[in-house]
Design a protein around this motif. Structure first.
Motif, PDB file in Angstrom:
ATOM      1  N   UNK B   9       0.824  -1.203   0.000  1.00  0.00           N
ATOM      2  CA  UNK B   9       0.000   0.000   0.000  1.00  0.00           C
ATOM      3  C   UNK B   9       0.863   1.261   0.000  1.00  0.00           C
ATOM      4  N   UNK B  10       1.880   1.246   0.829  1.00  0.00           N
ATOM      5  CA  UNK B  10       2.756   2.411   0.900  1.00  0.00           C
ATOM      6  C   UNK B  10       3.531   2.602  -0.403  1.00  0.00           C
ATOM      7  N   UNK B  11       4.007   1.491  -0.938  1.00  0.00           N
ATOM      8  CA  UNK B  11       4.739   1.551  -2.207  1.00  0.00           C
ATOM      9  C   UNK B  11       3.880   2.182  -3.298  1.00  0.00           C
ATOM     10  N   UNK B  12       2.623   1.779  -3.328  1.00  0.00           N
ATOM     11  CA  UNK B  12       1.710   2.329  -4.335  1.00  0.00           C
ATOM     12  C   UNK B  12       1.520   3.825  -4.108  1.00  0.00           C
ATOM     13  N   UNK B  36       5.875   1.809 -11.888  1.00  0.00           N
ATOM     14  CA  UNK B  36       6.784   2.444 -10.949  1.00  0.00           C
ATOM     15  C   UNK B  36       6.759   1.767  -9.583  1.00  0.00           C
ATOM     16  N   UNK B  37       5.602   1.258  -9.200  1.00  0.00           N
ATOM     17  CA  UNK B  37       5.490   0.587  -7.906  1.00  0.00           C
ATOM     18  C   UNK B  37       5.993  -0.857  -7.997  1.00  0.00           C
ATOM     19  N   UNK B  43      -3.745  -4.727  -8.985  1.00  0.00           N
ATOM     20  CA  UNK B  43      -3.511  -4.537  -7.552  1.00  0.00           C
ATOM     21  C   UNK B  43      -3.832  -3.104  -7.113  1.00  0.00           C
ATOM     22  N   UNK B  44      -3.611  -2.174  -8.012  1.00  0.00           N
ATOM     23  CA  UNK B  44      -3.985  -0.795  -7.687  1.00  0.00           C
ATOM     24  C   UNK B  44      -5.470  -0.734  -7.365  1.00  0.00           C
ATOM     25  N   UNK B  51      -9.170   5.067  -9.860  1.00  0.00           N
ATOM     26  CA  UNK B  51      -8.130   6.079 -10.026  1.00  0.00           C
ATOM     27  C   UNK B  51      -8.471   7.340  -9.235  1.00  0.00           C
ATOM     28  N   UNK B  52      -9.733   7.722  -9.290  1.00  0.00           N
ATOM     29  CA  UNK B  52     -10.156   8.910  -8.549  1.00  0.00           C
ATOM     30  C   UNK B  52      -9.860   8.780  -7.054  1.00  0.00           C
ATOM     31  N   UNK B  53     -10.187   7.641  -6.497  1.00  0.00           N
ATOM     32  CA  UNK B  53      -9.959   7.448  -5.063  1.00  0.00           C
ATOM     33  C   UNK B  53      -8.473   7.450  -4.742  1.00  0.00           C
ATOM     34  N   UNK B  54      -7.703   6.831  -5.604  1.00  0.00           N
ATOM     35  CA  UNK B  54      -6.250   6.832  -5.398  1.00  0.00           C
ATOM     36  C   UNK B  54      -5.714   8.261  -5.414  1.00  0.00           C
TER      37      UNK B  54
END
Lengths: 202, 202
Positions: B9-12, B36-37, B43-44, B51-54
């Motif tokens: 999660x942190x990596x993302x 990049x992650x 998994x994202x 995408x919006x929530x991310x």
DNA sequence: GTCTATAACTCGATAGAC
DNA sequence: GTCTATCGAGTTATAGAC
């Protein structure tokens, strides 16, 4: 003599400028631009081939009006105070005339710095070193307070351009309406040089 | 105690912060972020649904660190010069720590002003009117030179934040390298308040 | 030059195996 | 939790008629 103002090409460019300015290059769609121009999508491609080319045309057309004026204000052989006036006036008038350009530039400059800057100035940068040297000379001669030239240049550019980048913040967050904002910006043509000179004069 | 630093999660979040910062919300793609992650697209969505929530998570997590510090610096009951120091320090330290936030904010604030500003501050704005009143009081008492409070506030914010927006311009265009830039910004924590106070003091 | 229709593609999102 | 494979929506871009 053709009336460019009413030509389809001009209508498209004008609509594209609006949409790109608000939504950015990626956020905008060709459909929106076509709708706003009152024509249809295929015609955009007929005139400009691709979205990228349309964007470039819009963008650099706007920006290039700007960069010679600035280059000129910096290169002039006038005393420092007068030059500060001229540069601030050039920046603020430009931004008042094309309020979207600063937002454009910040967005793009942070995506592809080298490429963008070269396109922007065509390899012909404003002569900031000259300005820095002029500032240093005044400092060394004891004619203005000691200040690092780069810091002074940053201060000047910041105060001229930043308010246009954050206009919505000032309008919504500080509760000043759009006409008031416009007036504040007009005043800044005199106020910013005054503020700077008050700070550096001995 | 879980090691969040190495969690997926942190990596993302970290990768997303990078990509979003450079390309903006629209320009970024989930694929790039996944690459990049070092993980894969699905998994994202597993972690952040859309995408919006991310984007919201990344963005507002960064920005919200910031806004209470600023609100606090503005609300404090200290004299004007001290407050100017505190506000400049808060802005510049924040931007040094999160150099992408200003670019984020400018991009998004110009797309959906009202919505964005409300999300940004949760309806709890920094008390600029208070600061404006404090400035006006000093002017009326003849303790500083006459200046419109809004102009002074704009000047201060501009000088703190703008250099971070135009970093590539300064680095490429003015030929100063990244460590020099960093040092200039650190100096500005003292230089900007000094510049302002030199300008307004009687 | 301008249109309609559609091809070609990108990208966010999901299904389903492991 | 993580992956591969694929769907489906939305967009850019083109073909072809007028």
């Amino acid at each position: 003599m053709v009336n460019k103002t009413n030509s389809t090409e001009f209508t498209i460019l004008s609509a594209a400028k609006n949409i790109f300015s608000i939504k950015g290059k990626d956020g905008a769609t060709m459909q929106e631009i076509a709708d706003q121009a009152g024509i249809n999508k295929a015609l955009l491609h007929y005139y400009f081939r691709t979205k990228d080319l349309l964007f470039e045309q819009v963008f650099f057309e706007e920006v290039k009006k700007f960069s010679p004026i600035l280059k000129n204000a910096i290169a002039q052989e006038v005393d420092l105070y007068q030059k500060i006036h001229n540069i601030c006036e050039a920046y603020i008038l430009m931004a008042l005339d094309n309020p979207f350009v600063p937002v454009f530039v910040v967005g793009e400059i942070n995506k592809q710095p080298d490429l963008f800057i070269h396109k922007l100035f065509d390899g012909d940068f404003p002569d900031f070193p000259l300005l820095a040297a002029q500032i240093k000379k005044e400092v060394d001669a004891g004619k203005i307070k000691p200040i690092q030239p780069h810091q002074l240049i940053m201060n000047m550019m910041s105060m001229c351009i930043f308010p246009f980048l954050m206009k919505p913040m000032f309008v919504v967050g500080m509760g000043i309406d759009k006409e008031v904002f416009q007036n504040l910006m007009l005043q800044r043509i005199k106020e910013v040089p005054k503020f700077i000179i008050d700070s550096i004069k001995i």
